[in-house]
Enzyme design. Structure first.
Site, PDB file in Angstrom:
ATOM      1  N   ASP A  67      60.992 -57.557   3.476  1.00 49.33           N
ATOM      2  CA  ASP A  67      60.068 -57.399   2.355  1.00 49.33           C
ATOM      3  C   ASP A  67      58.647 -57.133   2.830  1.00 49.33           C
ATOM      4  O   ASP A  67      57.893 -56.394   2.197  1.00 49.33           O
ATOM      5  CB  ASP A  67      60.113 -58.654   1.482  1.00 49.33           C
ATOM      6  CG  ASP A  67      59.301 -58.492   0.220  1.00 49.33           C
ATOM      7  OD1 ASP A  67      59.363 -57.419  -0.387  1.00 49.33           O
ATOM      8  OD2 ASP A  67      58.575 -59.423  -0.151  1.00 49.33           O
ATOM      9  N   ASP A  70      58.588 -53.246   4.131  1.00 48.81           N
ATOM     10  CA  ASP A  70      58.854 -52.060   3.321  1.00 48.81           C
ATOM     11  C   ASP A  70      57.571 -51.332   2.911  1.00 48.81           C
ATOM     12  O   ASP A  70      57.503 -50.098   2.967  1.00 48.81           O
ATOM     13  CB  ASP A  70      59.739 -52.382   2.115  1.00 48.81           C
ATOM     14  CG  ASP A  70      59.166 -53.460   1.197  1.00 48.81           C
ATOM     15  OD1 ASP A  70      58.037 -53.932   1.439  1.00 48.81           O
ATOM     16  OD2 ASP A  70      59.851 -53.839   0.235  1.00 48.81           O
ATOM     17  N   ASP A  88      60.032 -52.771  -5.566  1.00 46.41           N
ATOM     18  CA  ASP A  88      59.724 -53.884  -4.666  1.00 46.41           C
ATOM     19  C   ASP A  88      59.314 -55.127  -5.453  1.00 46.41           C
ATOM     20  O   ASP A  88      59.809 -56.229  -5.206  1.00 46.41           O
ATOM     21  CB  ASP A  88      58.601 -53.449  -3.716  1.00 46.41           C
ATOM     22  CG  ASP A  88      58.242 -54.536  -2.718  1.00 46.41           C
ATOM     23  OD1 ASP A  88      59.157 -55.216  -2.203  1.00 46.41           O
ATOM     24  OD2 ASP A  88      57.048 -54.719  -2.441  1.00 46.41           O
ATOM     25  N   ASP A  92      61.465 -58.578  -5.708  1.00 47.15           N
ATOM     26  CA  ASP A  92      60.807 -59.785  -5.178  1.00 47.15           C
ATOM     27  C   ASP A  92      61.093 -60.995  -6.055  1.00 47.15           C
ATOM     28  O   ASP A  92      61.272 -62.106  -5.563  1.00 47.15           O
ATOM     29  CB  ASP A  92      59.291 -59.578  -5.091  1.00 47.15           C
ATOM     30  CG  ASP A  92      58.875 -58.788  -3.866  1.00 47.15           C
ATOM     31  OD1 ASP A  92      59.731 -58.531  -3.002  1.00 47.15           O
ATOM     32  OD2 ASP A  92      57.689 -58.429  -3.770  1.00 47.15           O
TER      33      ASP A  92
END
Length: 212
Positions: A67, A70, A88, A92
């Site tokens: 994470d 990215d 994203d 999350d």
């Protein structure tokens, strides 16, 4: 993942940036692929905790690293996009929930009562989600909000530190996790209240013009 608010978070990202980012670029990995990999690793965390705290922690850290990388990969390869940012941010929230589910499994492994520990773990997802939502909604309305201790990177590192402590001191793991999650709840709720107060003040000082 926003890492500006945490020195440890920045160090975590730099480690991945220096060692893994060049490999990802050479391997032609797409940013969205890395985002999805982070979610898959987060999905593996709860069952991994059934095997051991160390395996669950490894899944959490691998997910967090994916994470963190990215966005860096997207910027380094010129593939930044609003669609990627939306994906994203959405995934999350799923990962946040899965990390807390993993800690619930770990609590059960150490003899905690299922219902009270579930209430503690899963209710902690509410302020965690609101921290990010308050900022996103406030910024959409023209406010700025960079305050608060428990942004996503510090939240992740806080939970990872709890798991590490539980793995190192298994005899006290249940107490470590219970009181640590209670502290997580209070600190995260405090960040929500800070952000709501700041954003409301800005919006009241600069109200939008009435619709004609």
């Amino acid at each position: 993942m926003t890492l500006r608010a945490s020195v440890s978070g920045r160090a975590f990202a730099r480690l991945g940036e220096r060692i893994l980012l060049p490999l990802l670029i050479r391997g032609r990995v797409q940013p969205d692929q890395l985002t999805l990999a982070g979610l898959v690793l987060a999905l593996l965390a709860p069952p991994a905790f059934l095997i051991s705290a160390w395996l669950g922690l490894s899944a959490m850290l691998a997910s967090g690293l994916a994470d963190a990388l990215d966005g860096l990969l997207a910027r380094a390869t010129g593939r930044e996009s609003r669609a990627g940012a939306f994906l994203d941010s959405t995934l999350d929230r799923a990962a946040d929930f899965l990390y807390l589910a993993g800690l619930w499994v770990l609590l059960l492994q150490h003899g905690a009562s299922p219902v009270p520990s579930a209430l503690l773990c899963f209710s902690a997802a509410l302020p965690a989600f609101l921290v990010s939502y308050a900022k996103a909604r406030g910024e959409a309305l023209g406010a700025t909000c960079e305050i608060g201790l428990m942004e996503r990177a510090p939240r992740f590192l806080f939970l990872a530190a709890l798991v590490l402590a539980a793995a190192l001191f298994p005899a006290s793991a249940a107490a470590i996790l219970w009181w640590g999650l209670a502290a997580f709840w209070v600190l995260t709720l405090g960040t929500v209240l800070q952000r709501v107060r700041r954003i409301l003040a800005q919006l009241r000082e600069n109200p939008a013009p009435p619709l004609s």
